[in-house]
Design a protein around this motif. Structure first.
Motif, PDB file in Angstrom:
ATOM      1  N   VAL A   1      -4.941  -8.928   8.931  1.00 59.28           N
ATOM      2  CA  VAL A   1      -4.133  -7.780   8.486  1.00 59.28           C
ATOM      3  C   VAL A   1      -2.648  -8.104   8.601  1.00 59.28           C
ATOM      4  O   VAL A   1      -1.858  -7.863   7.693  1.00 59.28           O
TER       5      VAL A   1
ATOM      6  N   ARG B   1      -4.401   7.611   3.736  1.00 54.41           N
ATOM      7  CA  ARG B   1      -5.760   7.788   4.289  1.00 54.41           C
ATOM      8  C   ARG B   1      -6.601   8.723   3.441  1.00 54.41           C
ATOM      9  O   ARG B   1      -7.729   8.418   3.081  1.00 54.41           O
TER      10      ARG B   1
ATOM     11  N   VAL C   1      -7.415   4.449   1.960  1.00 60.75           N
ATOM     12  CA  VAL C   1      -7.127   3.357   2.896  1.00 60.75           C
ATOM     13  C   VAL C   1      -7.762   3.712   4.248  1.00 60.75           C
ATOM     14  O   VAL C   1      -7.636   4.849   4.706  1.00 60.75           O
ATOM     15  N   ARG C   2      -8.437   2.739   4.864  1.00 67.82           N
ATOM     16  CA  ARG C   2      -9.071   3.048   6.153  1.00 67.82           C
ATOM     17  C   ARG C   2      -8.000   3.431   7.185  1.00 67.82           C
ATOM     18  O   ARG C   2      -6.921   2.815   7.202  1.00 67.82           O
TER      19      ARG C   2
ATOM     20  N   THR D   1      -6.154   0.683   9.030  1.00 66.39           N
ATOM     21  CA  THR D   1      -5.183  -0.106   8.243  1.00 66.39           C
ATOM     22  C   THR D   1      -3.926   0.734   8.012  1.00 66.39           C
ATOM     23  O   THR D   1      -2.804   0.268   8.228  1.00 66.39           O
TER      24      THR D   1
ATOM     25  N   SER E   1      -0.432  -1.033   1.957  1.00 65.25           N
ATOM     26  CA  SER E   1      -1.593  -0.633   2.769  1.00 65.25           C
ATOM     27  C   SER E   1      -2.868  -0.688   1.923  1.00 65.25           C
ATOM     28  O   SER E   1      -3.928  -1.062   2.423  1.00 65.25           O
TER      29      SER E   1
ATOM     30  N   ASP F   1      -5.777  -3.298   2.847  1.00 66.92           N
ATOM     31  CA  ASP F   1      -7.088  -2.708   3.140  1.00 66.92           C
ATOM     32  C   ASP F   1      -8.174  -3.365   2.300  1.00 66.92           C
ATOM     33  O   ASP F   1      -9.260  -3.664   2.772  1.00 66.92           O
ATOM     34  N   ARG F   2      -7.846  -3.619   1.050  1.00 67.47           N
ATOM     35  CA  ARG F   2      -8.853  -4.214   0.173  1.00 67.47           C
ATOM     36  C   ARG F   2      -9.219  -5.612   0.661  1.00 67.47           C
ATOM     37  O   ARG F   2     -10.381  -5.978   0.737  1.00 67.47           O
TER      38      ARG F   2
ATOM     39  N   THR G   1      -8.979  -6.862   3.581  1.00 60.65           N
ATOM     40  CA  THR G   1      -9.610  -6.968   4.898  1.00 60.65           C
ATOM     41  C   THR G   1     -10.961  -6.263   4.903  1.00 60.65           C
ATOM     42  O   THR G   1     -11.777  -6.495   5.779  1.00 60.65           O
ATOM     43  N   LYS G   2     -11.165  -5.394   3.898  1.00 62.92           N
ATOM     44  CA  LYS G   2     -12.456  -4.697   3.822  1.00 62.92           C
ATOM     45  C   LYS G   2     -13.512  -5.618   3.243  1.00 62.92           C
ATOM     46  O   LYS G   2     -14.651  -5.607   3.603  1.00 62.92           O
TER      47      LYS G   2
END
Ligand code: ASP
Length: 412
Positions: free
Chosen positions: A76, A284, A289-290, A293, A398, A402-403, A405-406
């Motif tokens: 991240v 969020r 976005v998680r 993150t 973000s 997020d993408r 790391t997801k």
């Protein structure tokens, strides 16, 4: 009517009302309106500021501890850094190119600004070296002092350490971890309440800004204002959405729909920090976005990632050089860009912060710091748009982070 629509209408009404007031400055109605607008805007900004420090602290602690526990922290962090540097570099290139393209400031009569420059007090020298020392001295400090003074950068650093310690402490510190998570949830609940006041706050802020702006100065600097604003809008409307589309796989309409509350608030407050609670909520709740993150990337971005500010500072330095008839070499322009990057990193997310750090950019190539006096009168107007792009960049990053790391399998 949805909150988004209310905010939009409030922003338009605020601009119109501000213009009308500006036409009748010496009336009793003007004075009482300004008084009422000041009270309303102070309530809104005051509430946002009240939430800022505890929100940033709990959000980063929870973000770092969740990311580290999930083994994603390194990833991240790296992607955030790459995104920030890439978007800021593109903004700088745009700022420099458009000033060259339109030759802003060339052939303008500098004597028009003599008075402003004479009235201005030269601030202390601000070199990149002294800037770094100040930065360290202001960042590694007693956290309670940082909390009470609202020193956001120092709070960010302390929160990092606490987050990391919570992960290392594992089971033994489980209680504090849960407490921080609950504290953070509570802060987000408060943000939701403050958001209900956003239409009134935004109306008051915009009306007040426009009613007190000196339009005659603006018209003299119109060329510069139009080029900088146009380029900033291009960065926000074309460059960033394109990157988001390619790397975040999100179409611009979804992004702008989901983020507009934060963007309009950024426009009205001219403050990335004050907008932070809303940017986090938009990321969020609307952009998917998680929370871990958003809770990590957005607070960091609101302090460190300022594309609009970097673009403005580079363009303004070139404008001033043109104005005094100085041709900056390519090497000097690279120095301007590097210093503008550092300056945008160090600028706090508050109104006109970029103006202060711009002194460093001017001085880096020997331009007179007093020259900022030329831009001061129109800075608050220009600040509105650059803050929108600053905030947009944080939310966009973000989504991208997020993408990536997801879906660890994504490699493009
Ligand atoms: N007002 C900007 C922000 O808060 C900083 C600046 O002055 O450029 O993002």
């Amino acid at each position: 009517m949805s909150l988004n629509t209310q905010i939009f209408i409030a922003a338009v009404l605020g601009v119109v009302f501000g213009f009308l007031l500006n036409l009748y400055p010496d009336t009793a109605f003007f004075d009482s309106s300004i008084y009422a607008l000041t009270i309303l805007s102070s309530i809104f900004i005051g509430l946002l500021k009240m939430l800022l420090v505890p929100l940033i602290f709990s959000s980063i602690v929870v973000g770092v501890s969740n990311l580290q526990a999930g083994g994603q922290f390194g990833r991240v962090w790296k992607i955030t850094l790459i995104c920030c540097l890439t978007t800021t570099t593109l903004a700088l290139i745009l700022g420099i190119s458009s000033t060259h393209l339109f030759e802003v400031g060339k052939g303008m009569d500098i004597s028009l600004f003599k008075e402003a420059m004479n009235q201005h007090q030269t601030p202390d020298t601000l070199t990149p070296g002294s800037f770094l020392t100040n930065f360290i001295q202001n960042t590694l400090i007693n956290p309670f002092k940082a909390f009470s003074e609202g020193n956001v950068l120092a709070v960010v650093v302390f929160a990092f350490f606490v987050g990391a310690a919570l992960v290392k402490g594992g089971e033994k510190l489980q209680g504090i971890r849960q407490l921080m998570q609950q504290f953070f949830n509570m802060m987000m609940l408060l943000v939701g309440w403050v958001m209900k006041l956003a239409p009134i706050g935004i109306f008051a802020l915009l009306a007040k800004l426009l009613s007190t702006e000196d339009m005659s100065v603006l018209s003299r600097l119109l060329e510069f204002a139009v080029v900088v604003t146009g380029t900033t809008i291009f960065h926000g409307a074309v460059v960033l959405p394109l990157l988001l589309w390619i790397f975040g796989k999100m179409d611009p309409i979804t992004f702008f729909k989901g983020s507009r509350t934060a963007l309009i608030t950024a426009f009205a407050t001219s403050s990335s920090s004050a907008t932070l609670p809303l940017s986090m909520q938009c990321a969020r709740d609307n952009l998917g976005v998680r929370p871990q993150t958003a809770g990590f990337v957005i607070p960091i971005g609101s302090q460190m990632n300022m594309d609009g500010t970097a673009l403005y500072e580079a363009a303004a330095a070139l404008f001033i050089a043109n104005l005094i008839g100085l041709d900056l070499s390519i090497g000097q322009q690279v120095i301007v860009c590097l210093t503008a990057m550092i300056a945008s990193l160090g600028a706090p997310g508050i109104p006109s912060a970029g103006m202060v750090t711009m002194i460093m950019v001017l001085q880096s190539v020997g331009l007179p710091a007093e020259a900022i006096a030329i831009l001061l009168p129109i800075d608050r107007i220009l600040d509105t748009v650059r803050t929108v792009v600053n905030v947009q960049g944080d939310m966009m990053i973000s989504v991208v982070v997020d993408r990536y790391t997801k879906e660890p399998e994504v490699t493009d």
